[in-house]
Structure formats: C-alpha cells, structure tokens
Design a protein around this motif. Structure first.
Motif, mmCIF file in Angstrom:
data_model
loop_
_atom_site.group_PDB
_atom_site.id
_atom_site.type_symbol
_atom_site.label_atom_id
_atom_site.label_comp_id
_atom_site.label_asym_id
_atom_site.label_seq_id
_atom_site.Cartn_x
_atom_site.Cartn_y
_atom_site.Cartn_z
ATOM 1 N N PRO A 1 0.823 -1.205 0.000
ATOM 2 C CA PRO A 1 0.000 0.000 0.000
ATOM 3 C C PRO A 1 0.861 1.261 0.000
ATOM 4 C CG PRO A 1 0.138 -0.879 2.222
ATOM 5 C CD PRO A 1 0.946 -1.814 1.343
ATOM 6 N N VAL A 2 0.320 2.340 -0.547
ATOM 7 C CA VAL A 2 0.949 3.660 -0.500
ATOM 8 C C VAL A 2 -0.043 4.597 0.185
ATOM 9 C CG1 VAL A 2 1.925 5.578 -1.810
ATOM 10 C CG2 VAL A 2 2.187 3.239 -2.661
ATOM 11 N N ILE A 3 0.287 5.102 1.367
ATOM 12 C CA ILE A 3 -0.610 6.058 2.021
ATOM 13 C C ILE A 3 -0.416 7.429 1.377
ATOM 14 C CG2 ILE A 3 -0.894 4.773 4.157
ATOM 15 C CD1 ILE A 3 1.268 6.472 5.439
ATOM 16 N N LYS A 4 -1.524 8.108 1.143
ATOM 17 C CA LYS A 4 -1.474 9.385 0.429
ATOM 18 C C LYS A 4 -2.616 10.286 0.913
ATOM 19 C CE LYS A 4 -4.212 7.709 -3.500
ATOM 20 N NZ LYS A 4 -4.230 7.322 -4.924
ATOM 21 N N HIS A 5 -2.515 11.594 0.749
ATOM 22 C CA HIS A 5 -1.403 12.378 0.202
ATOM 23 C C HIS A 5 -0.798 13.129 1.389
ATOM 24 C CE1 HIS A 5 -4.355 11.876 -3.068
ATOM 25 N NE2 HIS A 5 -3.303 11.797 -3.869
ATOM 26 N N MET A 6 0.314 12.685 1.858
ATOM 27 C CA MET A 6 0.931 13.135 3.098
ATOM 28 C C MET A 6 1.472 14.564 2.971
ATOM 29 S SD MET A 6 3.841 11.142 5.338
ATOM 30 C CE MET A 6 2.926 9.627 5.663
ATOM 31 N N PRO A 7 1.192 15.448 3.946
ATOM 32 C CA PRO A 7 0.515 15.223 5.224
ATOM 33 C C PRO A 7 -0.992 15.512 5.220
ATOM 34 C CG PRO A 7 1.504 17.395 5.276
ATOM 35 C CD PRO A 7 1.838 16.797 3.916
ATOM 36 N N GLY A 8 -1.623 15.600 4.037
ATOM 37 C CA GLY A 8 -3.069 15.770 3.980
ATOM 38 C C GLY A 8 -3.504 16.688 2.853
ATOM 39 N N HIS A 9 -4.473 16.221 2.064
ATOM 40 C CA HIS A 9 -4.994 16.974 0.917
ATOM 41 C C HIS A 9 -6.461 17.365 1.129
ATOM 42 C CE1 HIS A 9 -5.458 18.199 -3.261
ATOM 43 N NE2 HIS A 9 -4.265 17.728 -3.597
ATOM 44 N N GLY A 10 -7.017 17.020 2.284
ATOM 45 C CA GLY A 10 -8.458 17.148 2.466
ATOM 46 C C GLY A 10 -8.997 18.561 2.517
ATOM 47 N N ARG A 11 -8.159 19.547 2.875
ATOM 48 C CA ARG A 11 -8.625 20.930 2.958
ATOM 49 C C ARG A 11 -8.419 21.715 1.665
ATOM 50 N NH1 ARG A 11 -9.368 22.549 8.477
ATOM 51 N NH2 ARG A 11 -8.544 20.957 9.886
ATOM 52 N N ALA B 1 1.757 5.400 10.279
ATOM 53 C CA ALA B 1 3.129 5.753 9.913
ATOM 54 C C ALA B 1 4.053 4.549 9.827
ATOM 55 C CB ALA B 1 3.694 6.771 10.912
ATOM 56 N N ASP B 2 3.601 3.395 10.303
ATOM 57 C CA ASP B 2 4.416 2.182 10.221
ATOM 58 C C ASP B 2 4.395 1.548 8.829
ATOM 59 O OD1 ASP B 2 1.588 1.691 11.105
ATOM 60 O OD2 ASP B 2 2.157 -0.388 10.701
ATOM 61 N N LEU B 3 3.520 2.008 7.956
ATOM 62 C CA LEU B 3 3.421 1.411 6.622
ATOM 63 C C LEU B 3 4.620 1.816 5.765
ATOM 64 C CD1 LEU B 3 -0.420 1.674 6.092
ATOM 65 C CD2 LEU B 3 0.933 -0.378 6.533
ATOM 66 N N PRO B 4 4.924 1.033 4.717
ATOM 67 C CA PRO B 4 6.232 1.160 4.069
ATOM 68 C C PRO B 4 6.377 2.277 3.047
ATOM 69 C CG PRO B 4 5.019 -0.680 3.126
ATOM 70 C CD PRO B 4 4.211 -0.190 4.287
ATOM 71 N N LEU B 5 5.275 2.758 2.470
ATOM 72 C CA LEU B 5 5.353 3.720 1.372
ATOM 73 C C LEU B 5 4.339 4.842 1.582
ATOM 74 C CD1 LEU B 5 5.338 1.149 -1.582
ATOM 75 C CD2 LEU B 5 7.323 2.439 -0.810
ATOM 76 N N ALA B 6 4.730 6.055 1.188
ATOM 77 C CA ALA B 6 3.810 7.195 1.259
ATOM 78 C C ALA B 6 4.055 8.120 0.076
ATOM 79 C CB ALA B 6 3.973 7.967 2.565
ATOM 80 N N MET B 7 3.005 8.853 -0.272
ATOM 81 C CA MET B 7 3.055 9.819 -1.372
ATOM 82 C C MET B 7 2.785 11.208 -0.814
ATOM 83 S SD MET B 7 0.620 9.928 -4.773
ATOM 84 C CE MET B 7 1.280 8.382 -5.410
ATOM 85 N N SER B 8 3.586 12.178 -1.248
ATOM 86 C CA SER B 8 3.460 13.545 -0.739
ATOM 87 C C SER B 8 2.319 14.300 -1.417
ATOM 88 C CB SER B 8 4.765 14.307 -0.969
ATOM 89 O OG SER B 8 4.986 14.486 -2.367
ATOM 90 N N ALA B 9 1.917 15.395 -0.787
ATOM 91 C CA ALA B 9 0.855 16.253 -1.317
ATOM 92 C C ALA B 9 1.459 17.502 -1.960
ATOM 93 C CB ALA B 9 -0.096 16.668 -0.193
ATOM 94 N N HIS B 10 0.956 17.846 -3.132
ATOM 95 C CA HIS B 10 1.330 19.117 -3.761
ATOM 96 C C HIS B 10 0.422 20.214 -3.191
ATOM 97 C CE1 HIS B 10 3.731 16.753 -6.370
ATOM 98 N NE2 HIS B 10 2.945 16.673 -7.415
ATOM 99 N N VAL B 11 0.570 20.504 -1.919
ATOM 100 C CA VAL B 11 -0.279 21.451 -1.210
ATOM 101 C C VAL B 11 0.602 22.351 -0.349
ATOM 102 C CG1 VAL B 11 -2.117 21.714 0.516
ATOM 103 C CG2 VAL B 11 -2.231 19.850 -1.142
ATOM 104 N N VAL B 12 0.355 23.670 -0.386
ATOM 105 C CA VAL B 12 1.036 24.617 0.492
ATOM 106 C C VAL B 12 0.266 24.719 1.805
ATOM 107 C CG1 VAL B 12 1.608 27.052 0.848
ATOM 108 C CG2 VAL B 12 2.069 25.979 -1.363
ATOM 109 N N PHE B 13 0.970 24.579 2.913
ATOM 110 C CA PHE B 13 0.402 24.791 4.243
ATOM 111 C C PHE B 13 1.044 26.056 4.803
ATOM 112 C CE2 PHE B 13 0.203 20.279 3.334
ATOM 113 C CZ PHE B 13 -1.097 19.953 3.703
ATOM 114 N N THR B 14 0.293 27.154 4.782
ATOM 115 C CA THR B 14 0.886 28.452 5.105
ATOM 116 C C THR B 14 1.382 28.525 6.541
ATOM 117 O OG1 THR B 14 -1.286 29.380 5.659
ATOM 118 C CG2 THR B 14 -0.522 29.628 3.373
ATOM 119 N N ALA B 15 0.807 27.739 7.441
ATOM 120 C CA ALA B 15 1.241 27.767 8.840
ATOM 121 C C ALA B 15 2.590 27.083 9.029
ATOM 122 C CB ALA B 15 0.195 27.087 9.725
ATOM 123 N N ILE B 16 3.049 26.341 8.011
ATOM 124 C CA ILE B 16 4.298 25.592 8.134
ATOM 125 C C ILE B 16 5.343 26.101 7.152
ATOM 126 C CG2 ILE B 16 5.342 23.287 8.056
ATOM 127 C CD1 ILE B 16 2.384 22.264 8.573
#
Length: 334
Positions: A165-175, A206-221
């Motif tokens: 599995p690939v968990i996505k879209h880290m750290p979150g695309h929902g907003r 977070a223990d899963l082996p693969l993750a995909m990043s989000a093309h999202v700007v988080f202005t607070a970070i």
C-alpha cells in the motif's frame, strides 16, 4: 538480474499497452526503481501481464515495483469487463473494517495476478466542508477515526495479497480548495487544527512502508512551497510529528500544482528530502528532464526501498471465489 543499487530514484510511466522501442531503450539505460500504470496501459489481463514482464525485463529486477491507482469508485484503472468494479472510499468506510479489508484483499488478488505489486491506496485525506471534490467520495469519511480504521483495514488487505500500500497524500490533501492536477492548493489552517485532524491518519499508519506527498502549500508551516518541495514540511511534519520513516515518493511531477522545468521540479523534490520522484504521463521529453536530476537510489532512501520490498513476502492463503461471492453479497445488502 541486476541489483536494486543500480536503480535510479524514480518511478516512470509509459505511453501504451506495449513498450515502444524508444521506451525500452530508455528504461534499460535509466533503470528506474519502478513504474506506474494508468488506464491507457490496461488491455486484457494477458496484455497487462506481458507489459509488467516487459517493464521488469528492461531493468533486470523481478521485484521491480509496478504501481497503479486502484482505489475503487472513480479512481480505478482496472475495471470491467475484465475486473470487478469496486466501491468508492466513502462507501468502503461505511461498510466497516471487515468488508474494507476483504475488498482490498480481492483487489490485491486482481493486481498480483497481472504482475502489479504496489497500489497507490489507501487515501488518508480528511475532507472538510468547502474543499475541492478531488477528494470528495474518495475519502473513507469526514472524521479521522473512520479514516484511520478503514485505512488500516485496506492496507492490511493489500499486504495480505502481496501488494504494497501507499498512504497518500501526506501530510493531507483534504482541505485543498482546488485540484492539484490543475493548480496549486493553498491551505491556511492553523498548525493545531492540522495536527488534530489532517495529520492524525498519517500518524496512526506511519508504520506502513510507502507514502506519497501532497502538492499542497500549508501556510502555517511553509507559506512558500508545497509539501512535496518543502524541507520544512518533510523534516518537521512528515519525518518529525507524523513519524514516517518509510519511503516517501512525490505525487506526479507533471501535475500543474508545480511550476518550472522537469529537471527543476525533481531537483527541488530531492533537495527537500523526497526519496523517490514520480512521473506519470509517459512523455519522453518530460521524463528525460526528470532523470537528469535523479540520483541513484543509495543510502537511507535505498534502505527504505529495500524495507518496503521486503514486505511483499507477507501473503496469505485465500479462497478467491468464496471471498468474492461474500463481498458482492455484502455490497448488495449494505
């Protein structure tokens, strides 16, 4: 057979249901770590098996990762008439964890039978009111608890069937209020809100082996750069607060959320701390640009890649006909 140490830290797509001579020569020269398939690459089951075998032959690795987006609902690259239609994430979340796990196990069976060993699922994004429909019914629910429980069940089902599995879209695309395929989403939520909701499913899995990043700007970070290109997001949030130590790949570098040439995009992703870049559309000119900036897979990224592939040994015994009948019967009454 060649070793994984010969691989470049890139996953690439191809243009059709068979490789062109140019693609074959290019992949043999570049030796990408893996490949990704889309609907344009899917023919009959025999044709897909032949394509996955051809892709692996170009790099000389029998376990080379071959990815696909097979979530169910509107994101399902393999479907009728050769494969079943699976429900969208929202319905999967409502079915409960037992059925979610069973559906994912059946999906893994479909993929493994044609040589695909990585599924870009589960999606752990938590949508909010007013967000773009690019997440929508693909999400397992609107509360982190449902997303966590269902995401875990889907990941377990895939792993049991020999598919990573690939968990996505880290750290979150929902907003996100726009589709990152088309434009760059900017999320203005405060850090506390993000941590309490958006990041929670990724921390829990977070223990899963693969993750995909989000093309999202988080202005607070990091108000300047999307997560994919942000050393701050990757170091402080993904590797720090979330605690993910698996292989982190980009979302597709050809998406319009990113700007600049393809060499520049890849360079920025690696500088930010990405392990492997992903390019999906099969454009040879774009792939050449990406590869110009792509190093060989060595060091910590290579360790993470090897650890991920080691999970492929985890398979179970499975009565496919009985399980499919049980799953389909449950869908009819749910």
């Amino acid at each position: 057979m060649t070793s994984a140490s010969d691989a470049r830290a890139v996953i690439l797509g191809c243009s059709g249901t068979t490789l062109t001579p140019e693609e074959t020569a290019f992949f043999r020269d570049v030796r990408p770590w893996g490949f990704i398939l889309f609907k344009r690459n899917i023919g009959t089951p025999d044709a897909v098996r032949a394509l996955t075998a051809s892709l692996r032959e170009t790099v000389g690795r029998a376990d080379a990762p071959i990815l696909i987006d097979q979530e169910g609902g509107r994101v399902q690259r393999m479907g009728p008439p050769h494969w079943p239609k699976y429900p969208a994430g929202r319905r999967v979340g409502a079915l409960g964890t037992d059925l979610a796990r069973l559906g994912a196990r059946l999906m893994a069976q479909d993929l493994a039978e044609v040589g695909i060993n990585v599924d870009c699922a589960p999606m752990l994004d938590v949508p909010v009111a007013g967000s773009d429909d690019i997440v929508g019914d693909r999400a397992f629910g609107t509360d982190p608890g449902t997303v966590i429980a269902t995401g875990r069940a889907v990941a377990e089902g895939l792993l049991a069937g020999g598919v990573l599995p690939v968990i996505k879209h880290m750290p979150g695309h929902g907003r996100a209020t726009c589709d990152s395929h088309l434009d760059l989403p900017v999320v203005a939520a405060d850090r506390q809100s993000l941590s309490a909701s958006d990041f929670r499913p990724f921390r829990a899995l977070a223990d899963l082996p693969l993750a995909m990043s989000a093309h999202v700007v988080f202005t607070a970070i990091d108000p300047e750069r999307p997560a994919t290109l942000s050393p701050t997001v990757i170091r402080e949030i993904i590797r720090g607060e979330i605690g993910f130590d698996g292989l982190l790949m980009t979302d597709d570098l050809s998406m319009h959320a990113l700007r600049g040439g393809f060499r520049d995009r890849a360079e920025a992703a690696f500088a930010a701390g990405i392990d492997v870049v992903l390019h999906c559309n099969g454009s040879m000119d774009e792939m050449r640009g990406v590869v110009e900036a792509t190093p060989h897979l060595t060091g910590i990224p290579a360790r993470r890649a090897q650890a991920a592939l080691a999970r492929l040994a985890e398979t179970d015994r499975f009565d496919v006909a009985e399980a499919r009948a049980r799953f389909e019967a449950a869908l009819q009454v749910a």
